[in-house]
Design an enzyme around this catalytic site. Structure first.
Site, PDB file in Angstrom:
ATOM      1  N   ASN A   1     -33.120 -29.042  -0.272  1.00 29.90           N
ATOM      2  CA  ASN A   1     -33.134 -30.352  -0.950  1.00 29.90           C
ATOM      3  C   ASN A   1     -32.376 -31.381  -0.133  1.00 29.90           C
ATOM      4  OD1 ASN A   1     -31.175 -28.507  -2.448  1.00 29.90           O
ATOM      5  ND2 ASN A   1     -30.606 -30.396  -3.461  1.00 29.90           N
ATOM      6  N   ASP A   2     -31.424 -32.079  -0.704  1.00 25.03           N
ATOM      7  CA  ASP A   2     -30.846 -33.290  -0.089  1.00 25.03           C
ATOM      8  C   ASP A   2     -30.567 -33.221   1.418  1.00 25.03           C
ATOM      9  OD1 ASP A   2     -30.575 -33.426  -2.839  1.00 25.03           O
ATOM     10  OD2 ASP A   2     -28.502 -34.088  -2.811  1.00 25.03           O
TER      11      ASP A   2
END
Ligand code: NAG
Ligand code: NAG
Ligand code: NAG
Ligand code: NAG
Ligand code: NAG
Ligand code: NAG
Length: 580
Positions: free
Chosen positions: A66-67
């Site tokens: 993710n991020d």
């Protein structure tokens, strides 16, 4: 040295570095919007399903990402980190994956840079940013989770520094014992995360941490003289009632209007950008405004504040972060696109999440918004080219662009038209609708006056599946034109289980020349589209069943009564870079 050769060389060199797997075993931590299924989070991929994997977007070999975290440049290499589950294809067991590149296109993965190992990050090394201190000394600020409760975890801010500044790969990171540098004092202990890159002025380093107080989204400002002892400013840097938790705040200066060069975080800008990721709606909002140095607060301009609803991307794009590239003097934006498939499908695929192509960002000549464009280095992957000039498209026309790999392509089109006489009126009742709602009502099959016209990406042979990316122009009651851009996943796949939204954004532009441009990067399960030179950007994730590999086709189309001319079209097959 030629970039490709240099990258290959780096790869060869790195083969010799043993990969150390982390030993952390998370216990079903529940992150704000990531309700983690504990049954899945440590189900390691047995076989990685290739069909929807992207060829030129950033992905690890397997499992969940993710991020984006702490992008930076150091001693000849671009470094990129991101949130990564080394044990499964759903969120959980989060560590910082680490890759390096000489061009941000070819990537080599290293061992994870940060894994839970200390009391101050025992339950997770969550998102953070890099700051380059004087003397070319990078430092990472990140969120550590020290207790699982209260959900999604008790959060503190930590720092980490390279163990060996002579190592351009920055393979080892040290977490000094004077961590954490910030405890959640008088802030919500479980909504306190994602420290920004720090900037320096008036004798202090400053940084932001995302938070909330009930429904009020808040970016707290902290100041420090030595980067270790931080004090919270009396007033938040910015806040807004009713917006919920603010994740991943980002703040940076801009050069003057239309200037493409970026500025270092500590430089003073003509204007500034403040961005937050809204956990509740899972999309982002950015604003352009003034930085009040006396109060240390951000004030959005009236034209680019909350009501303007500016987003980097009106599609699938979250947790973004920028950095200043000191070599090419540009500001680069990274953003994550999650999957639109189900958890079961992700587990079956053995992977989930991609990073979008890094984009250069700068201030539009109007001063009211940003422009974005894929970094130039992407063009080194362009292969076979197809070119068209002056092709007329009447209502209902669909024309195939043959001779390139349509599932892995870069297409750049300029459309023109000769009259506004057939433009549709903008229905007054639509004023309360979002552009996304409007795209939902006005798909490619809804014939119009001026538009819909655009491309059909990832189309199957008989058009059972296709992802239309298109424009539609309206005339408002006050005689202005409104340009709507849509990227519609609804017809993209015959699989009924996928999330297939119709994304949309308005394009704030001058139509005097009666031209509109569209560039799309098509990569198996992602279509990333840049309207009018990067004024409006929309990303869709799609999973065609038929339009895969060599069975994918690319078309231009018009479904409006006004004839549209493809004034110029360039389309390229895109080669696969080295990807981790
Ligand atoms: C630090 O990195 C340099 C360059 O890679 C290497 O030559 C040196 O041995 C490293 N030092 C230590 C203590 O690992
Ligand atoms: C604090 O954050 C948690 C987790 O997001 C949330 O459930 C709670 O309502 C928040 N409390 C306040 C006072 O904002
Ligand atoms: C911006 O809005 C505020 C509040 O509505 C107003 O006082 C101010 O004059 C506006 N500024 C500009 C430049 O329009
Ligand atoms: C154009 O509109 C017609 C009528 O709705 C529809 O049958 C056709 O599929 C549309 N073309 C595209 C490319 O969507
Ligand atoms: C229209 O075209 C002219 C000539 O190419 C160009 O100089 C001008 O900037 C264009 N105007 C707009 C609003 O795009
Ligand atoms: C990505 O997945 C879709 C479909 O499950 C959700 O609707 C989005 O909220 C999600 N986006 C993010 C940023 O998590």
């Amino acid at each position: 040295m030629d970039l490709q050769i240099q990258s290959k060389l780096i790869r060869v060199l790195l083969c010799c570095i043993p990969i150390i797997f982390n030993t952390f075993n998370g216990n079903g931590v529940v992150m704000a919007s990531h309700k983690v299924n504990p049954n899945y989070q440590s189900v390691s991929a047995v076989k990685v399903k290739q069909v929807y994997r992207t060829a030129f977007h950033f992905q690890p070999k397997q499992h969940w990402i993710n991020d984006p975290n702490a992008p930076m440049y150091y001693k000849g290499l671009y470094h990129f980190f991101c949130q990564y589950n080394p044990k499964g294809a759903v969120w959980g067991n989060i560590v910082w994956a680490h890759s390096v590149s000489t061009d941000m296109i070819n990537w080599i993965s290293l061992k994870p840079a940060l894994v839970p190992s200390k009391w101050f990050d025992k339950y997770g090394c969550w998102s953070g940013s890099a700051t380059i201190l004087p003397g070319e000394k990078p430092v990472i600020l990140y969120t550590g989770v020290i207790k699982e409760k209260p959900e999604p975890g008790y959060q503190v801010q930590n720092y980490a520094i390279p163990a060996n500044y002579s190592d351009p790969y920055l393979q080892e990171w040290v977490k000094p014992d004077n961590n954490p540098i910030l405890k959640p004092v008088q802030v919500n202990i479980s909504s306190f995360r994602d420290p920004s890159t720090a900037w320096y002025n008036n004798g202090h380093w400053k940084m932001l941490v995302g938070s909330r107080h009930y429904s009020r989204g808040i970016a707290y400002l902290y100041r420090s003289k030595d980067f270790v002892r931080w004090t919270r400013a009396r007033h938040p840097f910015n806040e807004k009632l009713g917006t919920g938790m603010w994740e991943c705040p980002d703040f940076y200066p801009l050069s003057s209007q239309g200037q493409r060069n970026g500025l270092d975080a500590s430089a003073s800008g003509t204007k500034y950008v403040f961005k937050v990721s809204l956990d509740e709606t899972r999309n982002e909002c950015y604003m352009i405004g003034e930085y009040d140095l006396v109060q240390d607060r951000f004030h959005p301009d009236n034209t680019s504040g909350w009501t303007a609803g500016l987003r980097y991307d009106y599609g699938n794009f979250y947790a973004s972060k920028t950095f200043f590239d000191p070599i090419k003097k540009r500001r680069i934006l990274w953003g994550w696109a999650n999957e639109s498939s189900t958890k079961d499908e992700d587990v079956a695929k053995g992977w989930a999440g991609i990073q979008l192509i890094p984009r250069m960002v700068w201030l539009d000549p109007s001063g009211k918004q940003l422009l974005q464009w894929p970094i130039r280095e992407l063009e080194t992957l362009r292969g076979k080219k197809k070119n068209l000039k002056n092709v007329k498209l009447n209502k209902g026309d669909i024309m195939e662009i043959k001779g390139i790999t349509a599932a892995q392509a870069d297409v750049d089109v300029t459309f023109t038209f000769s009259s506004f006489s057939k433009v549709e009126p903008y229905d007054k009742k639509w004023e309360k609708f979002s552009p996304q709602d409007l795209c939902g009502i006005n798909g490619a099959t809804v014939q119009g006056g001026l538009g819909p016209f655009g491309i059909l990406a990832l189309a199957s042979k008989n058009l059972e599946e296709y992802t239309p990316v298109f424009f539609r122009i309206f005339k408002t009651h006050d005689k202005n034109y409104k340009v709507l851009m849509c990227s519609d996943a609804t017809p993209s796949s015959t699989n009924p289980n996928e999330y297939k939204p119709s994304f949309g954004g308005f394009v704030d532009m001058d139509l005097t020349n009666k031209t509109l441009c569209l560039r799309s990067l098509i990569d198996h399960s992602v279509v990333e589209s840049f309207g009018e030179g990067g004024k409006t950007v929309i990303t869709s994730r799609v999973y065609p069943e038929l339009a895969v590999y060599g069975d994918a086709h690319l078309h231009v189309f018009n479904n409006g009564s006004e004839t549209i001319t493809v004034e110029r079209l360039n389309a390229w097959s895109i080669n696969a870079p080295i990807m981790n």
